[in-house]
Design a protein around this motif. Structure first.
Motif, PDB file in Angstrom:
ATOM      1  N   MET A 110      23.024  -4.561  10.063  1.00 33.02           N
ATOM      2  CA  MET A 110      21.694  -4.135  10.276  1.00 33.02           C
ATOM      3  C   MET A 110      20.743  -5.183   9.705  1.00 33.02           C
ATOM      4  O   MET A 110      21.000  -5.781   8.679  1.00 33.02           O
ATOM      5  CB  MET A 110      21.532  -2.798   9.613  1.00 33.02           C
ATOM      6  CG  MET A 110      20.196  -2.364   9.589  1.00 33.02           C
ATOM      7  SD  MET A 110      20.351  -0.712   9.096  1.00 33.02           S
ATOM      8  CE  MET A 110      19.089   0.011   9.489  1.00 33.02           C
ATOM      9  N   LEU A 111      19.711  -5.286  10.392  1.00 35.48           N
ATOM     10  CA  LEU A 111      18.715  -6.267  10.035  1.00 35.48           C
ATOM     11  C   LEU A 111      17.740  -5.658   9.023  1.00 35.48           C
ATOM     12  O   LEU A 111      17.217  -4.571   9.244  1.00 35.48           O
ATOM     13  CB  LEU A 111      17.979  -6.713  11.290  1.00 35.48           C
ATOM     14  CG  LEU A 111      17.014  -7.836  11.107  1.00 35.48           C
ATOM     15  CD1 LEU A 111      17.671  -9.077  10.598  1.00 35.48           C
ATOM     16  CD2 LEU A 111      16.282  -8.081  12.395  1.00 35.48           C
ATOM     17  N   ARG A 112      17.539  -6.364   7.951  1.00 39.68           N
ATOM     18  CA  ARG A 112      16.682  -5.833   6.896  1.00 39.68           C
ATOM     19  C   ARG A 112      15.414  -6.687   6.797  1.00 39.68           C
ATOM     20  O   ARG A 112      15.489  -7.893   6.618  1.00 39.68           O
ATOM     21  CB  ARG A 112      17.434  -5.890   5.584  1.00 39.68           C
ATOM     22  CG  ARG A 112      16.676  -5.308   4.482  1.00 39.68           C
ATOM     23  CD  ARG A 112      17.583  -5.175   3.280  1.00 39.68           C
ATOM     24  NE  ARG A 112      16.723  -4.804   2.185  1.00 39.68           N
ATOM     25  CZ  ARG A 112      16.852  -5.166   0.963  1.00 39.68           C
ATOM     26  NH1 ARG A 112      17.869  -5.898   0.617  1.00 39.68           N
ATOM     27  NH2 ARG A 112      16.026  -4.792   0.058  1.00 39.68           N
ATOM     28  N   ILE A 113      14.221  -6.025   6.869  1.00 41.84           N
ATOM     29  CA  ILE A 113      12.949  -6.714   6.747  1.00 41.84           C
ATOM     30  C   ILE A 113      12.262  -6.170   5.500  1.00 41.84           C
ATOM     31  O   ILE A 113      11.996  -4.981   5.398  1.00 41.84           O
ATOM     32  CB  ILE A 113      12.059  -6.491   7.985  1.00 41.84           C
ATOM     33  CG1 ILE A 113      12.776  -6.996   9.217  1.00 41.84           C
ATOM     34  CG2 ILE A 113      10.714  -7.154   7.788  1.00 41.84           C
ATOM     35  CD1 ILE A 113      12.046  -6.724  10.490  1.00 41.84           C
ATOM     36  N   ASP A 114      12.028  -7.072   4.569  1.00 37.38           N
ATOM     37  CA  ASP A 114      11.366  -6.660   3.315  1.00 37.38           C
ATOM     38  C   ASP A 114       9.864  -6.577   3.532  1.00 37.38           C
ATOM     39  O   ASP A 114       9.264  -7.460   4.140  1.00 37.38           O
ATOM     40  CB  ASP A 114      11.634  -7.654   2.198  1.00 37.38           C
ATOM     41  CG  ASP A 114      13.082  -7.620   1.744  1.00 37.38           C
ATOM     42  OD1 ASP A 114      13.679  -6.537   1.843  1.00 37.38           O
ATOM     43  OD2 ASP A 114      13.567  -8.651   1.281  1.00 37.38           O
ATOM     44  N   LYS A 115       9.306  -5.515   3.009  1.00 33.65           N
ATOM     45  CA  LYS A 115       7.859  -5.359   3.061  1.00 33.65           C
ATOM     46  C   LYS A 115       7.251  -6.208   1.941  1.00 33.65           C
ATOM     47  O   LYS A 115       7.749  -6.204   0.824  1.00 33.65           O
ATOM     48  CB  LYS A 115       7.450  -3.911   2.833  1.00 33.65           C
ATOM     49  CG  LYS A 115       7.626  -3.020   4.003  1.00 33.65           C
ATOM     50  CD  LYS A 115       7.213  -1.640   3.588  1.00 33.65           C
ATOM     51  CE  LYS A 115       6.314  -0.998   4.585  1.00 33.65           C
ATOM     52  NZ  LYS A 115       5.906   0.337   4.173  1.00 33.65           N
ATOM     53  N   PRO A 116       6.206  -6.899   2.235  1.00 38.88           N
ATOM     54  CA  PRO A 116       5.568  -7.648   1.140  1.00 38.88           C
ATOM     55  C   PRO A 116       4.961  -6.685   0.129  1.00 38.88           C
ATOM     56  O   PRO A 116       4.412  -5.657   0.506  1.00 38.88           O
ATOM     57  CB  PRO A 116       4.509  -8.488   1.836  1.00 38.88           C
ATOM     58  CG  PRO A 116       4.293  -7.857   3.164  1.00 38.88           C
ATOM     59  CD  PRO A 116       5.532  -7.076   3.502  1.00 38.88           C
ATOM     60  N   LEU A 117       5.118  -7.024  -1.141  1.00 43.75           N
ATOM     61  CA  LEU A 117       4.537  -6.194  -2.195  1.00 43.75           C
ATOM     62  C   LEU A 117       3.021  -6.291  -2.139  1.00 43.75           C
ATOM     63  O   LEU A 117       2.459  -7.349  -1.842  1.00 43.75           O
ATOM     64  CB  LEU A 117       5.019  -6.653  -3.565  1.00 43.75           C
ATOM     65  CG  LEU A 117       6.512  -6.460  -3.827  1.00 43.75           C
ATOM     66  CD1 LEU A 117       6.863  -7.094  -5.164  1.00 43.75           C
ATOM     67  CD2 LEU A 117       6.841  -5.000  -3.845  1.00 43.75           C
ATOM     68  N   LYS A 118       2.389  -5.180  -2.426  1.00 43.96           N
ATOM     69  CA  LYS A 118       0.934  -5.185  -2.444  1.00 43.96           C
ATOM     70  C   LYS A 118       0.458  -5.992  -3.652  1.00 43.96           C
ATOM     71  O   LYS A 118       0.985  -5.847  -4.748  1.00 43.96           O
ATOM     72  CB  LYS A 118       0.370  -3.773  -2.553  1.00 43.96           C
ATOM     73  CG  LYS A 118       0.481  -2.988  -1.305  1.00 43.96           C
ATOM     74  CD  LYS A 118      -0.252  -1.683  -1.493  1.00 43.96           C
ATOM     75  CE  LYS A 118      -0.255  -0.909  -0.207  1.00 43.96           C
ATOM     76  NZ  LYS A 118      -0.955   0.361  -0.342  1.00 43.96           N
ATOM     77  N   ALA A 119      -0.508  -6.810  -3.425  1.00 45.34           N
ATOM     78  CA  ALA A 119      -1.095  -7.583  -4.527  1.00 45.34           C
ATOM     79  C   ALA A 119      -1.897  -6.630  -5.404  1.00 45.34           C
ATOM     80  O   ALA A 119      -2.650  -5.798  -4.909  1.00 45.34           O
ATOM     81  CB  ALA A 119      -1.973  -8.694  -3.981  1.00 45.34           C
ATOM     82  N   ARG A 120      -1.689  -6.745  -6.702  1.00 43.19           N
ATOM     83  CA  ARG A 120      -2.414  -5.865  -7.611  1.00 43.19           C
ATOM     84  C   ARG A 120      -3.881  -6.251  -7.633  1.00 43.19           C
ATOM     85  O   ARG A 120      -4.229  -7.426  -7.646  1.00 43.19           O
ATOM     86  CB  ARG A 120      -1.838  -5.979  -9.014  1.00 43.19           C
ATOM     87  CG  ARG A 120      -0.499  -5.338  -9.107  1.00 43.19           C
ATOM     88  CD  ARG A 120       0.137  -5.481 -10.450  1.00 43.19           C
ATOM     89  NE  ARG A 120      -0.776  -5.402 -11.575  1.00 43.19           N
ATOM     90  CZ  ARG A 120      -0.397  -5.307 -12.830  1.00 43.19           C
ATOM     91  NH1 ARG A 120       0.874  -5.282 -13.105  1.00 43.19           N
ATOM     92  NH2 ARG A 120      -1.261  -5.256 -13.790  1.00 43.19           N
TER      93      ARG A 120
END
Length: 141
Positions: free
Chosen positions: A1-11
């Motif tokens: 399965m292909l995994r796409i990481d969500k970018p972390l929200k900038a604080r």
């Protein structure tokens, strides 16, 4: 399965400008509402010998019990105090005025020199007020 990481929200950065404004207002409030010195009234009688037109309109005043003169000293911010013709240091002035008050003196006539600093006169008046003398009069030009 292909995994796409969500970018972390900038604080989000904390805005310091409103915080600094509030601290500045608090500092100003406390500076303006606090008392750094104790203000005390200084009662000095400024007697006028002659009324308008050069005639003496006042009732004849009793001669003062004590004559105190103030002259500027050799060094800056120093002064010389003379009470009834005898030189005294500022530290012994109150003791001499208390001694004279014990002998019956009620009032002092203060005669400052022309070149004396006004703050020095006020300091010496405040010292004289701490003695047992009832009244202090001062010559003013």
């Amino acid at each position: 399965m292909l995994r796409i990481d969500k970018p972390l929200k900038a604080r989000k950065r904390l805005a310091l400008t409103p915080l600094i404004d509030v601290i500045f207002i608090l500092v100003m409030f406390f500076l303006l509402s606090s008392t750094f010195g104790v203000w005390q009234p200084l009662d000095v009688s400024l007697r006028s010998e002659q009324g308008a037109g050069g005639t003496n309109t006042a009732a004849p005043a009793k001669a003062p019990s004590v004559l105190m003169t103030i002259r500027s000293g050799q060094e800056p911010n120093t002064s010389s105090v003379t009470i009834n013709g005898i030189d005294f240091p500022k530290t012994k002035m109150v003791e001499e005025l208390n001694r004279l008050a014990g002998l019956g003196a009620e009032d002092v006539f203060l005669l400052p020199a022309d070149d004396i600093d006004f703050q020095e006169v006020v300091t010496l008046l405040d010292l004289a007020r701490s003695s047992n003398i009832a009244r202090i009069s001062m010559k003013v030009d």
